[in-house]
Structures are given as C-alpha cells and as structure tokens.
Design a protein around this motif. Structure first.
Motif, mmCIF file in Angstrom:
data_model
loop_
_atom_site.group_PDB
_atom_site.id
_atom_site.type_symbol
_atom_site.label_atom_id
_atom_site.label_comp_id
_atom_site.label_asym_id
_atom_site.label_seq_id
_atom_site.Cartn_x
_atom_site.Cartn_y
_atom_site.Cartn_z
ATOM 1 N N HIS A 43 0.646 -1.092 -0.130
ATOM 2 C CA HIS A 43 0.044 -0.017 0.065
ATOM 3 C C HIS A 43 0.917 1.316 -0.168
ATOM 4 O O HIS A 43 0.556 2.233 -0.770
ATOM 5 C CB HIS A 43 -0.941 -0.121 1.151
ATOM 6 C CG HIS A 43 -2.088 0.960 1.130
ATOM 7 N ND1 HIS A 43 -2.029 2.196 1.858
ATOM 8 C CD2 HIS A 43 -3.256 1.261 0.235
ATOM 9 C CE1 HIS A 43 -3.139 2.747 1.490
ATOM 10 N NE2 HIS A 43 -3.739 2.267 0.365
ATOM 11 N N ASP A 44 1.911 1.110 0.646
ATOM 12 C CA ASP A 44 2.796 2.532 0.916
ATOM 13 C C ASP A 44 3.408 2.776 -0.622
ATOM 14 O O ASP A 44 3.661 3.756 -0.883
ATOM 15 C CB ASP A 44 3.747 2.265 1.763
ATOM 16 C CG ASP A 44 3.310 2.598 3.189
ATOM 17 O OD1 ASP A 44 2.213 3.180 3.321
ATOM 18 O OD2 ASP A 44 3.777 2.128 4.283
ATOM 19 N N PHE A 45 3.653 1.566 -1.093
ATOM 20 C CA PHE A 45 4.626 1.393 -2.394
ATOM 21 C C PHE A 45 3.761 2.346 -3.549
ATOM 22 O O PHE A 45 3.985 2.910 -4.321
ATOM 23 C CB PHE A 45 5.154 0.105 -2.716
ATOM 24 C CG PHE A 45 5.928 0.073 -4.264
ATOM 25 C CD1 PHE A 45 7.042 0.767 -4.294
ATOM 26 C CD2 PHE A 45 5.221 -0.595 -5.164
ATOM 27 C CE1 PHE A 45 7.609 0.870 -5.571
ATOM 28 C CE2 PHE A 45 6.106 -0.708 -6.179
ATOM 29 C CZ PHE A 45 7.351 0.129 -6.506
ATOM 30 N N LEU A 46 2.225 1.650 -3.399
ATOM 31 C CA LEU A 46 1.280 2.181 -4.419
ATOM 32 C C LEU A 46 1.230 3.761 -4.204
ATOM 33 O O LEU A 46 1.274 4.546 -5.083
ATOM 34 C CB LEU A 46 0.090 1.556 -4.303
ATOM 35 C CG LEU A 46 -0.113 0.058 -4.719
ATOM 36 C CD1 LEU A 46 -1.381 -0.631 -4.194
ATOM 37 C CD2 LEU A 46 0.206 -0.203 -6.006
ATOM 38 N N LYS A 47 0.953 4.105 -3.085
ATOM 39 C CA LYS A 47 1.048 5.629 -2.688
ATOM 40 C C LYS A 47 2.102 6.387 -3.187
ATOM 41 O O LYS A 47 1.906 7.329 -3.652
ATOM 42 C CB LYS A 47 0.681 5.766 -1.166
ATOM 43 C CG LYS A 47 -0.699 5.268 -0.833
ATOM 44 C CD LYS A 47 -0.978 5.914 0.641
ATOM 45 C CE LYS A 47 0.000 5.420 1.855
ATOM 46 N NZ LYS A 47 -0.370 6.018 3.083
ATOM 47 N N GLN A 48 3.345 5.859 -2.962
ATOM 48 C CA GLN A 48 4.593 6.480 -3.587
ATOM 49 C C GLN A 48 4.651 6.394 -5.157
ATOM 50 O O GLN A 48 4.916 7.321 -5.766
ATOM 51 C CB GLN A 48 5.804 5.612 -3.016
ATOM 52 C CG GLN A 48 6.225 6.106 -1.508
ATOM 53 C CD GLN A 48 7.599 5.481 -1.162
ATOM 54 O OE1 GLN A 48 7.938 4.423 -1.403
ATOM 55 N NE2 GLN A 48 8.457 6.445 -0.958
ATOM 56 N N ALA A 49 4.284 5.369 -5.609
ATOM 57 C CA ALA A 49 4.275 5.564 -7.190
ATOM 58 C C ALA A 49 3.373 6.434 -7.805
ATOM 59 O O ALA A 49 3.758 7.141 -8.435
ATOM 60 C CB ALA A 49 4.025 3.976 -7.647
ATOM 61 N N ALA A 50 2.015 6.458 -7.199
ATOM 62 C CA ALA A 50 1.000 7.537 -7.557
ATOM 63 C C ALA A 50 1.573 8.849 -7.232
ATOM 64 O O ALA A 50 1.525 9.881 -8.266
ATOM 65 C CB ALA A 50 -0.353 7.272 -6.905
ATOM 66 N N ALA A 51 2.154 9.142 -6.316
ATOM 67 C CA ALA A 51 2.843 10.516 -5.993
ATOM 68 C C ALA A 51 3.816 10.964 -6.925
ATOM 69 O O ALA A 51 4.003 12.252 -7.186
ATOM 70 C CB ALA A 51 3.258 10.649 -4.552
ATOM 71 N N ASN A 52 4.671 9.923 -7.386
ATOM 72 C CA ASN A 52 5.451 10.148 -8.230
ATOM 73 C C ASN A 52 4.975 10.150 -9.873
ATOM 74 O O ASN A 52 5.914 10.330 -10.797
ATOM 75 C CB ASN A 52 6.731 9.244 -8.180
ATOM 76 C CG ASN A 52 7.499 9.426 -7.073
ATOM 77 O OD1 ASN A 52 8.723 10.246 -7.308
ATOM 78 N ND2 ASN A 52 7.381 9.213 -5.756
ATOM 79 N N GLY A 53 3.762 9.848 -10.012
ATOM 80 C CA GLY A 53 3.176 9.926 -11.312
ATOM 81 C C GLY A 53 3.366 8.794 -11.911
ATOM 82 O O GLY A 53 3.483 8.882 -13.273
ATOM 83 N N VAL A 54 3.727 7.590 -11.369
ATOM 84 C CA VAL A 54 3.797 6.433 -12.226
ATOM 85 C C VAL A 54 2.454 5.673 -12.524
ATOM 86 O O VAL A 54 1.766 5.570 -11.847
ATOM 87 C CB VAL A 54 4.725 5.111 -11.358
ATOM 88 C CG1 VAL A 54 4.752 4.009 -12.123
ATOM 89 C CG2 VAL A 54 5.996 5.984 -11.113
ATOM 90 N N LYS A 55 2.441 5.378 -13.991
ATOM 91 C CA LYS A 55 1.103 4.824 -14.167
ATOM 92 C C LYS A 55 1.360 3.392 -14.061
ATOM 93 O O LYS A 55 2.188 2.702 -13.991
ATOM 94 C CB LYS A 55 1.134 4.827 -15.746
ATOM 95 C CG LYS A 55 0.750 6.231 -16.214
ATOM 96 C CD LYS A 55 0.457 6.515 -17.868
ATOM 97 C CE LYS A 55 0.059 7.578 -18.385
ATOM 98 N NZ LYS A 55 -0.208 7.869 -19.747
ATOM 99 N N MET A 56 0.146 2.924 -13.503
ATOM 100 C CA MET A 56 0.051 1.355 -12.971
ATOM 101 C C MET A 56 -1.064 0.730 -13.565
ATOM 102 O O MET A 56 -2.060 1.149 -13.745
ATOM 103 C CB MET A 56 0.105 1.283 -11.335
ATOM 104 C CG MET A 56 1.366 2.041 -10.830
ATOM 105 S SD MET A 56 1.509 1.825 -9.057
ATOM 106 C CE MET A 56 0.262 3.395 -8.662
#
Length: 224
Positions: free
Chosen positions: A96-109
């Motif tokens: 969950h923390d990794f998903l939040k970090q990725a989203a905050a960094n603009g990474v498409k998932m």
C-alpha cells in the motif's frame, strides 16, 4: 532504473495478495473431489496457471467439457476461493505504501493478470485500491494466457507505455517468461517460488520477499 516514463504492471495472485494456497485449495476441491482427478496437492499447484478453461483442458484434455460445463465449474471454483479467502484478504506487506509512493511520483500502473475480472474486482474493491490503477487486463481480455505476452502488452498499450519502460511485478515463472516475451523487466516476489525457479530468465532485476524489501523502499529515493 526509474525514469519519467516508467510504468508498473502488477500480476494479482501472489503479487498483490498472497492467496495462492486458497486457489490451490479451491482447485483441489473441484478437480479431485468433484471431478475425480487422481492428483496430489503438489500436482494441482503445478497445473493451476492460466485461464480456468486451460487448467481443465490440461488435466482432462480438450473437449471433455462443453463451454457451459467449463463455465459452471469455473464459477464454482471462484466462489469456493472467494468464500475461503475473504476473511484473510489483505495486501502483501508494504504494497500500500509503495502504491501511494508510485502514484505520488506520477507512475502509471496497471493490473495485468490471468485472474478473471470478478476476482480482480473482489480484490481491488474490497481493499479499496482501485484508484491506484490506470488500467486492468484480466483473463477475460486476452486470447492467450501467460507465458504469451498478450496480457502485459495490452496493459502497456492501455497505459500508452513502451514495453521497455514497463516493470512487471510477478511471482510465477510463467509470468516472468511472459514479461520477457513482452520485452519487459521484472521484479520477482518470492511468495510462491524460490529464486532458483527463475534462473533461466534474463529480465529479472530484483527478488523481494515483500514490498518492505530495501530494493523497494529505496526505489524512488535512489532512482529518481
């Protein structure tokens, strides 16, 4: 490793959630108790990849079941799985923390899985993580399952991402092979298989036990 165009593609079972034992239990119930297949627990675990119809065809042969019969068996298996697993449903540690970090960094998932749409919905809606994913590709969206690259290539297309910019998160050799066939790098989560099962693949960039691994926690701080 990470650049502004990096996209993350997540398999579901064993990668987002650690539920493979529950799938094995459901398949064992259907295959051995209901259908009379002479399979051990370990043999069932080795066969339960790809679409449900593909599992049935591998074990019983093409044409043993009509489409209607195969669909009914598939529904029974998934109902058994969801009922057994729902009390234990949770994300793999640190995700969950990794998903939040990725989203905050603009990474498409995206989720790119051999699971049926209903099982993906079961996970992402009950765990309230749908907002992190820009695309979903399920077994219902492809013609050929992993190790064919279709699942991952469709997910990349939906994200408008180049395969070379995609990092796949997988737990199974067939999934890593599919990523390799798609021209994508792969992080292996060792929930179901040891490192030794992936030695023949040259697209693996890391092995992690879960998303609290140092490789993951340093991902954005060191590779931005």
């Amino acid at each position: 490793m990470k650049n502004k165009k990096t996209a993350f593609l997540f398999d579901l079972n064993g990668t987002v959630i650690d539920d493979m034992e529950y799938h094995a239990e459901a398949w064992h119930e259907i295959l051995t108790n209901d259908l009379g297949a002479d399979l051990t627990w370990e043999e069932v675990k080795k066969e339960m990849y790809g679409k449900n119809r593909e599992v049935l065809n591998r074990i019983f042969g093409e044409g043993r079941f009509s489409d209607e019969e195969a669909d009914k068996l598939s529904v029974q298996k998934e109902e058994y799985y969801q009922q057994a697993y729902k009390p234990h449903l949770k994300l793999i540690n640190g995700l969950h923390d990794f998903l939040k970090q990725a989203a905050a960094n603009g990474v498409k998932m995206a989720i790119a899985s051999a699971a049926i749409t209903d099982n993906i919905d079961f996970v992402v809606d009950n765990l309230a993580i749908r907002q992190y994913f820009d695309a979903v590709v399920s077994a219902d969206d492809v013609t050929t399952s992993k190790p064919d690259p279709e699942t991952f290539l469709k997910a990349a297309e939906k994200l408008q991402a180049d395969p070379a910019d995609c990092i796949v998160f997988e737990d199974a050799p067939k999934g890593v092979e599919a990523a390799q066939n798609a021209g994508m790098r792969c992080v292996v989560i060792t929930t179901a298989h040891p490192k030794e099962d992936f030695e023949k693949y040259d697209n693996v960039i890391a092995y992690i036990a879960d998303y609290t691994d140092a490789y993951i926690t340093r991902f954005f701080s060191e590779q931005s």
